[in-house]
Write an enzyme that holds these catalytic residues in place. Structure first.
Site, PDB file in Angstrom:
ATOM      1  N   HIS A 184       0.638   5.457  -4.157  1.00  0.00           N
ATOM      2  CA  HIS A 184       1.049   4.585  -5.275  1.00  0.00           C
ATOM      3  C   HIS A 184       0.678   5.227  -6.612  1.00  0.00           C
ATOM      4  O   HIS A 184       1.476   5.239  -7.555  1.00  0.00           O
ATOM      5  CB  HIS A 184       0.333   3.235  -5.179  1.00  0.00           C
ATOM      6  CG  HIS A 184       0.934   2.262  -4.205  1.00  0.00           C
ATOM      7  ND1 HIS A 184       2.270   1.955  -4.182  1.00  0.00           N
ATOM      8  CD2 HIS A 184       0.364   1.499  -3.227  1.00  0.00           C
ATOM      9  CE1 HIS A 184       2.507   1.044  -3.239  1.00  0.00           C
ATOM     10  NE2 HIS A 184       1.369   0.760  -2.635  1.00  0.00           N
ATOM     11  N   GLU A 241       6.386   1.425  -2.431  1.00  0.00           N
ATOM     12  CA  GLU A 241       5.843   1.418  -1.062  1.00  0.00           C
ATOM     13  C   GLU A 241       6.336   2.641  -0.277  1.00  0.00           C
ATOM     14  O   GLU A 241       5.647   3.122   0.619  1.00  0.00           O
ATOM     15  CB  GLU A 241       6.233   0.107  -0.384  1.00  0.00           C
ATOM     16  CG  GLU A 241       5.308  -0.343   0.710  1.00  0.00           C
ATOM     17  CD  GLU A 241       3.880  -0.651   0.245  1.00  0.00           C
ATOM     18  OE1 GLU A 241       2.990  -0.685   1.117  1.00  0.00           O
ATOM     19  OE2 GLU A 241       3.647  -0.852  -0.973  1.00  0.00           O
ATOM     20  N   HIS A 259      -2.933   5.547   1.142  1.00  0.00           N
ATOM     21  CA  HIS A 259      -1.887   4.632   0.682  1.00  0.00           C
ATOM     22  C   HIS A 259      -1.934   4.486  -0.850  1.00  0.00           C
ATOM     23  O   HIS A 259      -0.925   4.682  -1.530  1.00  0.00           O
ATOM     24  CB  HIS A 259      -2.104   3.277   1.372  1.00  0.00           C
ATOM     25  CG  HIS A 259      -1.077   2.245   1.066  1.00  0.00           C
ATOM     26  ND1 HIS A 259      -0.023   1.956   1.907  1.00  0.00           N
ATOM     27  CD2 HIS A 259      -0.924   1.414  -0.004  1.00  0.00           C
ATOM     28  CE1 HIS A 259       0.723   1.007   1.372  1.00  0.00           C
ATOM     29  NE2 HIS A 259       0.198   0.659   0.205  1.00  0.00           N
ATOM     30  N   GLU A 260      -3.100   4.160  -1.367  1.00  0.00           N
ATOM     31  CA  GLU A 260      -3.211   3.927  -2.811  1.00  0.00           C
ATOM     32  C   GLU A 260      -3.018   5.223  -3.604  1.00  0.00           C
ATOM     33  O   GLU A 260      -2.514   5.202  -4.723  1.00  0.00           O
ATOM     34  CB  GLU A 260      -4.538   3.254  -3.168  1.00  0.00           C
ATOM     35  CG  GLU A 260      -4.766   1.896  -2.485  1.00  0.00           C
ATOM     36  CD  GLU A 260      -3.637   0.886  -2.675  1.00  0.00           C
ATOM     37  OE1 GLU A 260      -2.903   0.988  -3.681  1.00  0.00           O
ATOM     38  OE2 GLU A 260      -3.472   0.005  -1.803  1.00  0.00           O
TER      39      GLU A 260
END
Ligand code: ZN
Length: 507
Positions: free
Chosen positions: A275, A301, A271-272
């Site tokens: 980003h 997101e 996820h990060e």
């Protein structure tokens, strides 16, 4: 940048001012990262003063009358430029930032940041005691300040539009209401057909104990495989996972490790990474301008959830991932095979906690938070009634009884700092990712094979070209329309989810 020679001299002056603002914003990011990773706890009080001084300096630069005059002088020229050009967008966004900042009196701005710090502390204390009563005054104060903030802006369709716009520029409350209603209707039958009570996260395949050094080594291996370059990126432990784009060549992500659940750090890392890749991928020509950052939380997101779920919970990714994990975690993964892993990481369960929710139930957690925020802001719901309203929704949406406020209404930090209007962006990102994905797949017909073989360069290249390089130029719906020709809609997400649930044997 195009046409620099013909551009009026005010443009160079504007860029000079924006460079200073961008530099200060980069320092703000760096201080936040430092506070979450490196700073000794006793440094908090001094750090709060340093940060407040920096915020004031930033605000003064943003609202400066000279900046306003420059923008006014440039507008007739920008109106004659290609509206999609860097220059026209630069003037438009700088104008927007300047006007929004100028509308909010300095004392209200200071009240808002003070209330955020105090609210955060009250929320932490309330969560530790699982007692909403310890936080309710702070939430009342947040709402009162938000009403004053909304009052600074004219001509809005709904007061919530003002709050939403800070996180998702240009998005209206009425649009989110409609999207979430359709999504909720589409999700309800999928959740009741697949969700089990008390099913462990990821079917328990990542249940530990796994030591933190082993987890870190495994995650470094995975991240290096998907594109984490230690010359550009940092990975550090922190109490909450986040990604920080400090500036070109400096992208930092943080993770929290749970010895009992390797899946938490693994999927947070994906996820990060999403980003970070977005923040790092802006066109270098936009550096140190107001366009050199992600445009919104929803688009942000869309990138993180794409790596976490559409890539990270796909069958080809499981084919690539499992042997890689065996190298570092070894026999701890037992007799698991790739199809078992694929099934496990798509397991659906009724859970109390948003951040632990699977892909199928996740957006229902967002729906209820959005509805409650709206009711609070409209005065339909009193702060004192919030825990009961929360608990009732957990029963009606998930069939789950909330044991206490800590696992209920106090679980997220957002309301603690007064960030009302934020939650919907998680779902907007999920929807956008599912709309980008068919386009990715049709542009990259060998995508599954390259993911299974550990070649993520084509996907990174596609995202860089179509999404990341634009930085802040295009807001979510405009960007989505440019890439896919589509309006934002829940249908592609629901289609994707149904197919995934069937493929992974849940439906
Ligand atoms: Zn995120």
């Amino acid at each position: 940048m195009r046409q620099l020679i013909e551009a009026p001299p005010e443009l160079a002056a504007l860029r000079g001012r924006l460079q200073e603002i961008a530099d200060l914003q980069g320092i703000v990011q760096l201080l936040r990262w430092d506070q979450a990773t490196m700073m000794p706890p006793a440094g908090a009080a001094t750090r709060a003063e340093r940060s407040a001084t920096l915020d004031r300096a930033l605000h003064e630069k943003l609202v400066s009358p000279e900046l306003g005059r420059l923008l006014e002088g440039l507008e007739p020229w920008a109106a004659g430029e290609d509206p999609d050009s860097d220059e026209a967008r630069l003037v438009w966004w700088a104008r927007r930032d300047h006007e929004k900042a100028a509308r909010v009196p300095a004392d209200l701005s200071a009240d808002l940041s003070r209330a955020a710090a105090l609210g955060q502390a009250a929320w932490l204390d309330a969560r530790d005691h699982a007692d909403f009563g310890r936080f309710s005054d702070a939430l009342e104060r947040h709402l009162e300040l938000r009403h004053r903030y909304v009052g600074c802006f004219e001509g809005v369709e709904h007061p919530y539009d003002v709050l939403l716009d800070d996180f998702e520029p240009g998005m209206r409350t009425s649009e989110v209401v409609a999207l979430l209603a359709d999504l909720r209707a589409g999700l309800a039958p999928l959740v009741s057909a697949t969700a089990q009570d008390d099913r462990p996260r990821n079917d328990g395949v990542f249940d530990g104990p796994f030591g933190v050094p082993a987890q870190r080594a495994a995650i470094e291996g995975v991240l290096a495989g998907i594109g984490f370059d230690p010359g550009v990126w940092r990975l550090d432990p922190a109490p909450h996972p986040f990604a920080s784009g400090v500036g070109r060549g400096d992208t930092r992500i943080t993770l929290r490790y749970d010895e009992h659940d390797f899946g938490m750090a693994l999927y947070s890392a994906l996820h990060e990474f999403g980003h970070g890749l977005y923040a790092a991928g802006t066109d270098p020509g936009l550096d140190r301008t107001t366009l050199d950052r992600p445009v919104s939380l929803g688009v942000h997101e869309s990138q993180s959830r794409l790596w976490e779920n559409l890539v990270g919970r796909s069958r080809p990714f499981c084919d690539w991932l499992l042997p890689k994990l065996r190298l570092t975690l070894g026999s701890r993964l037992g007799s698991l095979d790739a199809s078992g892993l694929f099934r496990a990481v798509n397991a659906v369960s009724r859970s109390l906690i948003r951040v632990e929710a699977d892909e199928t139930t996740y957006n229902l957690h967002i729906v209820m938070r959005f509805e409650l925020e709206l009711a609070l802001l409209e005065g339909e719901l009193a702060v004192a009634e919030l825990p009961d309203a929360w608990n009732a929704r957990m029963v009606s949406l998930f069939g789950v009884e909330v044991p206490d406020d800590g696992a209920g209404v106090l679980q997220d930090t957002h309301w603690g700092i007064g960030a009302i209007g934020y939650f919907a962006t998680y779902t907007l990102g999920n929807l956008m990712a599912a709309q980008l994905w068919p386009k990715v797949r049709s542009d990259l017909p060998d995508l599954d094979e390259s993911i299974a073989a550990g070649d993520f360069a084509p996907l990174r290249g596609w995202l860089g070209e179509h999404i990341h390089r634009h930085g802040r130029k295009f807001a979510l719906r405009e960007l989505l329309a440019k890439v896919t020709g589509e309006e934002l809609s829940p249908e592609p997400f629901l289609r994707y989810l149904r197919a995934k649930l069937v493929e992974s044997g849940q439906l």
